[in-house]
Design a protein around this motif. Structure first.
Motif, PDB file in Angstrom:
ATOM      1  N   VAL A  41       0.838  -1.211   0.000  1.00  0.00           N
ATOM      2  CA  VAL A  41       0.000   0.000   0.000  1.00  0.00           C
ATOM      3  C   VAL A  41       0.868   1.254   0.000  1.00  0.00           C
ATOM      4  CG1 VAL A  41      -1.620   1.353   1.373  1.00  0.00           C
ATOM      5  CG2 VAL A  41      -1.995  -1.093   1.064  1.00  0.00           C
ATOM      6  N   ASN A  45       1.119   3.848  -3.322  1.00  0.00           N
ATOM      7  CA  ASN A  45       0.755   5.262  -3.226  1.00  0.00           C
ATOM      8  C   ASN A  45       1.951   6.182  -3.500  1.00  0.00           C
ATOM      9  OD1 ASN A  45      -2.140   6.054  -2.029  1.00  0.00           O
ATOM     10  ND2 ASN A  45      -1.565   4.025  -1.271  1.00  0.00           N
ATOM     11  N   LEU A  49       0.105   6.024  -7.219  1.00  0.00           N
ATOM     12  CA  LEU A  49      -1.198   6.678  -7.030  1.00  0.00           C
ATOM     13  C   LEU A  49      -1.069   8.169  -6.705  1.00  0.00           C
ATOM     14  CD1 LEU A  49      -3.132   3.922  -5.040  1.00  0.00           C
ATOM     15  CD2 LEU A  49      -3.283   4.486  -7.482  1.00  0.00           C
ATOM     16  N   ASP A  62      -8.047   9.347  -6.287  1.00  0.00           N
ATOM     17  CA  ASP A  62      -7.057   8.812  -5.348  1.00  0.00           C
ATOM     18  C   ASP A  62      -7.737   8.294  -4.084  1.00  0.00           C
ATOM     19  OD1 ASP A  62      -4.042   8.700  -4.561  1.00  0.00           O
ATOM     20  OD2 ASP A  62      -4.977   9.727  -2.866  1.00  0.00           O
ATOM     21  N   ASN A  66      -7.947   4.264  -2.965  1.00  0.00           N
ATOM     22  CA  ASN A  66      -7.376   3.880  -1.678  1.00  0.00           C
ATOM     23  C   ASN A  66      -8.429   3.301  -0.740  1.00  0.00           C
ATOM     24  OD1 ASN A  66      -4.399   4.437  -1.053  1.00  0.00           O
ATOM     25  ND2 ASN A  66      -4.981   6.253  -2.248  1.00  0.00           N
ATOM     26  N   VAL A  70      -7.722  -0.368   0.743  1.00  0.00           N
ATOM     27  CA  VAL A  70      -7.536  -0.684   2.168  1.00  0.00           C
ATOM     28  C   VAL A  70      -8.676  -1.563   2.689  1.00  0.00           C
ATOM     29  CG1 VAL A  70      -6.199   1.422   2.584  1.00  0.00           C
ATOM     30  CG2 VAL A  70      -8.671   1.445   2.989  1.00  0.00           C
ATOM     31  N   ALA A 113      -4.584   2.468   5.864  1.00  0.00           N
ATOM     32  CA  ALA A 113      -4.920   3.835   5.463  1.00  0.00           C
ATOM     33  C   ALA A 113      -3.882   4.831   5.984  1.00  0.00           C
ATOM     34  CB  ALA A 113      -6.309   4.198   5.970  1.00  0.00           C
ATOM     35  N   ALA A 116      -1.012   4.719   3.747  1.00  0.00           N
ATOM     36  CA  ALA A 116      -1.357   5.327   2.462  1.00  0.00           C
ATOM     37  C   ALA A 116      -1.263   6.848   2.546  1.00  0.00           C
ATOM     38  CB  ALA A 116      -2.764   4.900   2.041  1.00  0.00           C
ATOM     39  N   THR A 120       1.435   9.341   0.615  1.00  0.00           N
ATOM     40  CA  THR A 120       1.002  10.494  -0.171  1.00  0.00           C
ATOM     41  C   THR A 120       1.708  11.764   0.288  1.00  0.00           C
ATOM     42  OG1 THR A 120      -1.177   9.473  -0.513  1.00  0.00           O
ATOM     43  CG2 THR A 120      -0.986  11.848  -0.900  1.00  0.00           C
TER      44      THR A 120
END
Length: 334
Positions: A41, A45, A49, A62, A66, A70, A113, A116, A120
Motif C-alpha cells: 500500500v 501510493n 497513485l 485517489d 485507496n 484498504v 490507510a 497510504a 502520499t
C-alpha cells in the motif's frame, strides 16, 4: 536508509510477540503478511497513485482507489490471520464473534490507510523538494547567463575607447603605440579567457586594470593626475572578473576636463577575507543635453555585484559636499 529501518522493524515485529513460544519459520512468514500488505500500500501510493492522481489534482480518484484498496486488503488480512491461527493454534485463544471480526478488519484497514496517507505526504514532499531544486537550478542558470551578458555589454564600449586612444598615439609616437598594442593584447587575453571563469586571480585582475589605466593615460593632458595604488596581501586570492572596469571607465569619461585641472585616484586594498576598492575623481557634470550613458555602467556594476557577491558587499557612491568630486567605494567579503 530510513525506509530500510522502518521495514526491518515491521517485518521483525512478529518475533517480539512470539518470543519464547517456539515459533516456526513458516509460521513467522505467514505472520509477515500484514507488514507485506502495508509495504504494498505504501509504495503503490508513493510511486504511482499519489503522483498520478493526488498531485495531478484528481483527489477523488485517489481517495476512491485507496478506500477500495484498504478495505479489500483489510478483509484479506483478517481472513489470512484466521487461516494462520487455524493451522497454528494459539493457546488460550477465544472464539471471535462478528463484532470482534469487524473490529479487527477495521483495525487492519485503518493501519493500511495510515500508511497510504503517509506515502502520499512523502510523495508531495518529494515533489516540492524536486521542484524547489529545479527552480534554484533554473535561477542559477539564468543568473549565469545574465552575468555573461553583462560582460559582453562591457567589452564593445571598452574596446572602442582603447582603440581610439591607440589610433591617436600612432600619429606621433609609434614606439608607445606598439607598447600600447601589446598592453591591449594582454587585456584581450584576460577578457577572452580569464573572463569566462566565475573567479580569477586578483593579481591578473589588477594587471588588467593597470593596463587599462596606462592606455587611458595616453591621451590625457599634463593637468590630469592619475594615481593607482595597490595594497595586496594575497595576490592569489580569487575575485569576480571585470567588477571595477566600468567605474574606472566612468572616472576617465566624466571626471577629466580638457581644460580644467583634473584627477583620478584609485586604490585597491586586499586583506584576509576582504577586498576594498575606492575611486575618486573630479566632478565635471555633463551638459543637460548630453544623454550618453544614462548610468548604464553603474547599473551593470550593481547587477554584477548582486550576482557575484549577494549579501557580501557594501557600495557607497555620490558627490562630495563641495560638489567638486565624485567618489565610489566598494567593500566585499570574499
Amino acid at each position: 536508509m530510513c525506509h530500510l529501518a522502518l521495514w526491518a522493524f515491521l517485518f521483525l515485529s512478529p518475533l517480539t510477540f512470539w518470543r519464547g513460544t517456539g515459533i516456526k519459520f513458516v509460521q513467522y512468514l505467514m505472520y509477515c503478511m500484514q507488514p507485506l500488505m502495508i509495504m504494498i500500500v505504501f509504495y503503490l501510493n508513493y510511486l504511482y497513485l499519489a503522483p498520478k492522481f493526488f498531485v495531478a489534482g484528481k483527489h477523488r480518484y485517489d481517495l476512491l482507489i485507496n478506500l477500495v484498496l484498504v478495505t479489500v486488503l483489510g478483509i484479506f488480512l483478517h481472513s489470512w490471520s484466521d487461516y494462520t491461527n487455524s493451522i497454528y493454534v494459539v493457546p488460550g485463544q477465544r472464539h471471535l464473534d462478528f463484532y470482534d471480526d469487524f473490529a479487527r478488519t477495521l483495525r487492519d484497514s485503518i493501519n493500511l490507510a495510515i500508511f497510504a496517507v503517509a506515502a502520499t505526504a512523502l510523495a508531495l514532499a518529494r515533489r516540492w523538494v524536486t521542484a524547489d531544486q529545479k527552480l534554484k537550478e533554473s535561477e542559477a542558470a539564468r543568473a549565469k547567463a545574465e552575468l555573461y551578458n553583462l560582460r559582453s555589454q562591457i567589452n564593445p564600449h571598452f574596446l572602442l575607447n582603447t582603440l581610439n586612444n591607440i589610433y591617436a598615439l600612432t600619429a606621433f609616437d609609434q614606439t608607445r603605440a606598439q607598447n600600447a598594442i601589446q598592453q591591449l593584447s594582454k587585456m584581450l587575453r584576460h577578457m577572452l579567457y580569464d573572463n569566462q571563469e566565475s573567479l580569477v586571480l586578483l593579481q591578473d585582475e589588477i594587471q588588467f586594470l593597470d593596463n587599462y589605466v596606462s592606455l587611458m593615460k595616453i591621451r590625457l593632458a599634463q593637468n590630469v593626475e592619475v594615481i593607482f595604488e595597490k595594497e595586496v596581501e594575497d595576490p592569489h586570492a580569487k575575485v569576480a572578473p571585470l567588477l571595477f572596469i566600468s567605474l574606472i571607465e566612468n572616472a576617465f569619461k566624466h571626471g577629466v576636463s580638457p581644460i580644467a585641472p583634473s584627477y583620478v585616484h584609485i586604490k585597491l586594498t586586499q586583506k584576509t577575507g576582504e577586498l576594498h576598492f575606492v575611486i575618486e575623481n573630479t566632478y565635471h557634470p555633463k551638459d543637460t543635453k548630453d544623454f550618453s550613458g544614462h548610468g548604464i555602467g553603474l547599473q551593470q556594476v550593481q547587477r554584477r555585484l548582486e550576482l557575484a557577491y549577494e549579501g557580501r558587499y557594501e557600495w557607497t557612491k555620490g558627490i562630495s559636499e563641495d560638489g567638486k568630486s565624485y567618489f565610489s567605494t566598494i567593500n566585499i567579503k570574499l
